[in-house]
Structure formats: C-alpha cells, structure tokens
Design a protein around this motif. Structure first.
Motif, PDB file in Angstrom:
ATOM      1  N   MET A   1       1.106  -0.890  -0.110  1.00  0.00           N
ATOM      2  CA  MET A   1       0.458  -0.320  -0.180  1.00  0.00           C
ATOM      3  C   MET A   1       1.352   1.034  -0.117  1.00  0.00           C
ATOM      4  O   MET A   1       1.677   1.667   1.114  1.00  0.00           O
TER       5      MET A   1
ATOM      6  N   PHE B   1      -2.371   4.774   2.612  1.00  0.00           N
ATOM      7  CA  PHE B   1      -2.231   5.099   4.108  1.00  0.00           C
ATOM      8  C   PHE B   1      -2.860   6.901   4.782  1.00  0.00           C
ATOM      9  O   PHE B   1      -3.647   6.533   5.250  1.00  0.00           O
TER      10      PHE B   1
ATOM     11  N   ALA C   1      -4.799  -5.859   4.073  1.00  0.00           N
ATOM     12  CA  ALA C   1      -3.496  -5.215   4.991  1.00  0.00           C
ATOM     13  C   ALA C   1      -4.408  -5.256   6.211  1.00  0.00           C
ATOM     14  O   ALA C   1      -3.819  -3.575   6.412  1.00  0.00           O
TER      15      ALA C   1
ATOM     16  N   HIS D   1      -2.761  -5.322   9.159  1.00  0.00           N
ATOM     17  CA  HIS D   1      -2.532  -4.001  10.096  1.00  0.00           C
ATOM     18  C   HIS D   1      -2.189  -2.589   9.538  1.00  0.00           C
ATOM     19  O   HIS D   1      -1.261  -1.851  10.621  1.00  0.00           O
ATOM     20  N   ARG D   2      -2.538  -2.094   8.356  1.00  0.00           N
ATOM     21  CA  ARG D   2      -2.498  -0.873   8.001  1.00  0.00           C
ATOM     22  C   ARG D   2      -3.938  -0.233   8.669  1.00  0.00           C
ATOM     23  O   ARG D   2      -3.617   1.071   9.333  1.00  0.00           O
TER      24      ARG D   2
ATOM     25  N   ALA E   1      -3.153   3.160  10.506  1.00  0.00           N
ATOM     26  CA  ALA E   1      -4.092   3.942  10.989  1.00  0.00           C
ATOM     27  C   ALA E   1      -5.059   4.381  12.322  1.00  0.00           C
ATOM     28  O   ALA E   1      -4.816   5.598  13.021  1.00  0.00           O
TER      29      ALA E   1
END
Length: 264
Positions: free
Chosen positions: A1, A6, A105, A107-108, A112
């Motif tokens: 990404m 993000f 994803a 973990h993103r 955030a």
C-alpha cells in the motif's frame, strides 16, 4: 500500500474517530474539568497560604496543585475509554467488517487507528499539561511559591503528565480490540489503568515493589509525577518508569494487531 493510500486510511480513521459523539463530549468536558480543577486547587492554596503551618509550607508542591492524582485519574480514564471506544464502536456496528474487506492489509488499519488515537491523545495531553501548569503557576506566583520550567524536575513532570493521555488511549484501544464489548472494555480499562493501581503501596517485599513498578499509574504517582524524587530503593527509577510508559502502548498495539488479524 502506498503512502498516499495510507494517508486515505488516516483520513478515514480521523473521520470515524470524530464522528463518535463520545469523542467530543469526553475530550471537551474532560479537558475543561481538569483545567478547572487545577484553577480551583490553586485558588484555594493561594487563599489559605497565610494560614499554612511552617511544615506544610515546606512540603508544599506547586505542581500538585496544577495536576494532582485526581487529575491523572480523570485523564487516564477518559483517554483509555476513548481509545477502547474507537475500536469497540466499529465492532458493535459491524463497520469493522466493511473496513477490513476494503483494506485486506489489516496491519495498516490498526496502524492508522493507532496513529489517530495516539496523536489526538498526545495533543490533548500536551494541552492539558501545559494549560494546568500555566494557570496554576500564574495564580501561585502571587504568593511567591510558583515554579518555572527551569526548576529541577519540572520538565520531567510536565512530560509525564502529557504522556498519560496517549499511553492510556493506546492501551484502551488494545483492551477494546481484545474484549469487543463497550461496557466491558471501559470497565476493564478503568480497572487496569487506575482502580487497581490506586491501592498499590510500597512494601517490605521488593518483588511486590518490582511488580508495582510495571504499572503506568503507579510509576507516575511515585516517580515521574514528583518534582523531587524520594530516596527509597523500593520506589521505581526514572529510567525504568519511562520504559514502562513506552512498553504498555507498544504491547497494547501488538495485541490490537493480533486481535484484528484473527478476525474472519
């Protein structure tokens, strides 16, 4: 990404965080209450100062009037509750499934959320710490008992006061990700961060003291929040206390990531 995507995630989490009614109410009223409490304590100390016994004057701490244990309790409970609600609210409404389907994803997504919650709470913590200090010392300066930023221990105390909010907010988010129940998460945050540690006291058993020294509220109350440290081997060290402040949100962030990753 990409970094741009993000950034979109951050914007989405920012919107979701501020659309929670509890965010505006807790931050607004909570901040006002803590500052008002500091002003009231300082005014009372200013008025009562001429009648203080010599021993009480010698033990007087201007920083305690600015930010007391009750203030720390309010900050930690408020920030921890908001951190929990920031993720529990999505599970309660089912929005978390939409978010995770849109952004595989995970973990993103968690990153955030952590950036938004931690960033907002850091800003609030800095504002509360600086405002209570400024207002309190302005009042107490009329009695000649105020302290300045250059006095020993003052900057450490102000930094510790400011970090209580982001530490508690991220810990609250970790608890919320694990429990996923609004009332249960808020109660657990209050119990873990404040209620249980309130009863901790230094003892003759060093292993217990070492255990207590792993709790943020305890190390703030017995070390980081004190301008003059007590010479007592049973109490936490400054270095160890900062390590505790760093470890709790780090562990909470890892737990939040693991909890979200296991979702179907």
């Amino acid at each position: 990404m990409t970094a741009g995507r993000f950034g979109d995630l951050l914007a989405a989490e920012w919107i979701k965080f501020w659309t929670l009614r509890s965010t505006r109410w807790l931050l607004g009223l909570g901040t006002l209450a803590v500052v008002a409490f500091a002003v009231r304590n300082s005014l009372e100390a200013y008025q009562d100062w001429p009648g203080f016994p010599a021993m009480e004057k010698a033990r007087f701490s201007p920083l305690t009037e600015a930010f007391s244990g009750l203030s720390a309790t309010m900050v930690m409970i408020g920030a921890g509750s908001l951190g929990a609600l920031a993720i529990v609210g999505e599970y309660a409404t089912g929005l978390i499934r939409i978010t995770l389907n849109a952004v595989p994803a995970r973990h993103r997504v968690v990153a955030a959320k952590l950036v938004v919650v931690g960033g907002v709470m850091l800003a609030v913590g800095v504002f509360v710490s600086a405002t209570t200090f400024g207002a309190s010392q302005a009042i107490l300066s009329g009695r000649g008992v105020a302290v300045s930023l250059g006095d020993p221990g003052v900057l450490r105390v102000l930094a510790a006061n400011a970090l209580l909010a982001p530490v508690s907010g991220v810990v609250g988010m970790g608890v919320g990700a694990l429990l996923r129940h609004t009332a249960g998460a808020v109660v657990a945050v209050c119990a873990v961060l404040v209620i249980v540690p309130t009863f901790f006291r230094p003892t003759v058993h060093q292993w217990l003291n070492d255990l207590y020294a792993l709790v943020p509220f305890y190390v703030w109350r017995t070390c980081l929040g004190l301008p003059q440290l007590r010479d007592d081997p049973a109490l936490p060290t400054v270095t160890g206390s900062w390590a505790v402040f760093a470890a709790w949100p780090l562990i909470a962030a890892v737990l939040a990531l693991l909890a979200v990753r296991r979702d179907v």
